[in-house]
Design a protein around this motif. Structure first.
Motif, PDB file in Angstrom:
ATOM      1  N   PHE A  37       0.783  -1.202   0.037  1.00  0.00           N
ATOM      2  CA  PHE A  37       0.043   0.052   0.025  1.00  0.00           C
ATOM      3  C   PHE A  37       0.989   1.248   0.104  1.00  0.00           C
ATOM      4  O   PHE A  37       0.545   2.236  -0.668  1.00  0.00           O
ATOM      5  CB  PHE A  37      -1.074   0.122   1.232  1.00  0.00           C
ATOM      6  N   LEU A  57      -8.718   4.734  -0.722  1.00  0.00           N
ATOM      7  CA  LEU A  57      -8.352   3.682   0.151  1.00  0.00           C
ATOM      8  C   LEU A  57      -9.354   3.420   1.420  1.00  0.00           C
ATOM      9  O   LEU A  57      -9.757   2.261   1.694  1.00  0.00           O
ATOM     10  CB  LEU A  57      -6.928   3.912   0.804  1.00  0.00           C
ATOM     11  N   LYS A  58      -9.885   4.646   2.161  1.00  0.00           N
ATOM     12  CA  LYS A  58     -11.028   4.713   2.806  1.00  0.00           C
ATOM     13  C   LYS A  58     -12.379   3.856   2.312  1.00  0.00           C
ATOM     14  O   LYS A  58     -12.862   3.088   2.651  1.00  0.00           O
ATOM     15  CB  LYS A  58     -11.417   5.756   3.383  1.00  0.00           C
ATOM     16  N   ALA A  60     -12.196   1.675  -0.334  1.00  0.00           N
ATOM     17  CA  ALA A  60     -11.918   0.185  -0.552  1.00  0.00           C
ATOM     18  C   ALA A  60     -12.005  -0.501   0.780  1.00  0.00           C
ATOM     19  O   ALA A  60     -12.521  -1.589   0.745  1.00  0.00           O
ATOM     20  CB  ALA A  60     -10.385   0.285  -1.178  1.00  0.00           C
ATOM     21  N   LEU A  61     -11.240   0.371   1.848  1.00  0.00           N
ATOM     22  CA  LEU A  61     -11.310  -0.409   3.197  1.00  0.00           C
ATOM     23  C   LEU A  61     -12.932  -0.870   3.658  1.00  0.00           C
ATOM     24  O   LEU A  61     -13.202  -1.877   4.341  1.00  0.00           O
ATOM     25  CB  LEU A  61     -10.669   0.484   4.296  1.00  0.00           C
ATOM     26  N   SER A  64     -14.456  -3.514   1.855  1.00  0.00           N
ATOM     27  CA  SER A  64     -13.888  -4.953   2.287  1.00  0.00           C
ATOM     28  C   SER A  64     -14.236  -5.565   3.510  1.00  0.00           C
ATOM     29  O   SER A  64     -14.193  -6.609   3.952  1.00  0.00           O
ATOM     30  CB  SER A  64     -12.343  -4.784   2.462  1.00  0.00           C
ATOM     31  N   LEU A  71     -11.657  -5.909   9.317  1.00  0.00           N
ATOM     32  CA  LEU A  71     -11.082  -4.940   8.960  1.00  0.00           C
ATOM     33  C   LEU A  71     -11.686  -3.542   9.692  1.00  0.00           C
ATOM     34  O   LEU A  71     -11.273  -2.342   9.358  1.00  0.00           O
ATOM     35  CB  LEU A  71     -11.200  -5.143   7.372  1.00  0.00           C
ATOM     36  N   LEU A  82      -2.426   2.095   6.251  1.00  0.00           N
ATOM     37  CA  LEU A  82      -3.337   1.479   7.095  1.00  0.00           C
ATOM     38  C   LEU A  82      -2.898   1.313   8.587  1.00  0.00           C
ATOM     39  O   LEU A  82      -1.595   0.667   8.503  1.00  0.00           O
ATOM     40  CB  LEU A  82      -3.734   0.310   6.265  1.00  0.00           C
ATOM     41  N   TYR A 101      -5.975  -8.147   3.661  1.00  0.00           N
ATOM     42  CA  TYR A 101      -5.278  -7.283   2.871  1.00  0.00           C
ATOM     43  C   TYR A 101      -5.715  -7.148   1.363  1.00  0.00           C
ATOM     44  O   TYR A 101      -5.425  -6.259   0.559  1.00  0.00           O
ATOM     45  CB  TYR A 101      -3.762  -7.265   3.280  1.00  0.00           C
ATOM     46  N   VAL A 104      -8.843  -5.633   0.378  1.00  0.00           N
ATOM     47  CA  VAL A 104      -8.792  -4.036   0.243  1.00  0.00           C
ATOM     48  C   VAL A 104      -7.976  -3.927  -1.012  1.00  0.00           C
ATOM     49  O   VAL A 104      -8.482  -2.604  -1.584  1.00  0.00           O
ATOM     50  CB  VAL A 104      -7.765  -3.281   1.504  1.00  0.00           C
ATOM     51  N   ASN A 107     -10.533  -4.236  -3.806  1.00  0.00           N
ATOM     52  CA  ASN A 107     -11.382  -3.303  -4.125  1.00  0.00           C
ATOM     53  C   ASN A 107     -10.820  -1.785  -4.508  1.00  0.00           C
ATOM     54  O   ASN A 107     -11.522  -1.022  -5.134  1.00  0.00           O
ATOM     55  CB  ASN A 107     -12.093  -2.988  -2.699  1.00  0.00           C
ATOM     56  N   LEU A 108      -9.513  -1.532  -4.051  1.00  0.00           N
ATOM     57  CA  LEU A 108      -8.919  -0.404  -4.623  1.00  0.00           C
ATOM     58  C   LEU A 108      -8.606  -0.457  -5.898  1.00  0.00           C
ATOM     59  O   LEU A 108      -8.808   0.432  -6.620  1.00  0.00           O
ATOM     60  CB  LEU A 108      -7.481  -0.189  -3.771  1.00  0.00           C
TER      61      LEU A 108
END
Length: 146
Positions: A37, A57-58, A60-61, A64, A71, A82, A101, A104, A107-108
């Protein structure tokens, strides 16, 4: 034979594995996640700004958490890393941590595909990991611009 474009998860697994190598402990997996990341953070923040990368990233998190509930105890820090909060790693196995991970990252990659398209997303990933074996990934041949 025509090359196939890997799924978001397949790409995420391969990228994470390239950083993870033979990680056998939770600390190894966390270090691999930081490297993975961190490389994307450096590259994308220079193009999207740090707020833009953090927003991706938020999101994607958040997406996830549906696959890996633990997570929810991870947050995106001010520097785009992260960060564990609370009991994120209590009673987690190496596989559970890796799966989280990877989710995440997948999804990113999916969000990047949505916003800038698949071909450009692959070019971005190729520019972050130029030494990785991209031969079998459709859309990365002949493009060296990142």
């Amino acid at each position: 034979m025509e090359q196939e474009t890997p799924s978001h998860k397949d790409l995420a697994v391969r990228l994470f594995q390239s950083e993870k190598a033979d990680a056998s402990s939770l600390a190894d997996v966390r270090d691999a996640a930081r490297r993975t990341f961190g490389k994307l953070n450096t590259h994308l923040s220079s193009r999207l700004g740090s707020d833009g990368y953090q927003a991706l990233l938020k999101r994607a998190l958040m997406l996830s958490v549906a696959d890996c509930a633990w997570l929810a105890s991870i947050r995106v820090a001010e520097d785009g890393a992260l960060e564990e909060t609370g009991q994120a790693f209590v009673d987690r196995s190496v596989n559970e941590l890796t799966d989280g991970y990877v989710a995440v990252m997948a999804n990113l990659i999916g969000l990047l595909d949505t916003f800038i398209g698949r071909k450009l997303s692959l070019r971005v990933l190729h520019s972050v990991w130029p030494d990785w074996a991209w031969n079998d990934v459709k859309g990365t041949q002949g493009d060296s611009n990142g």
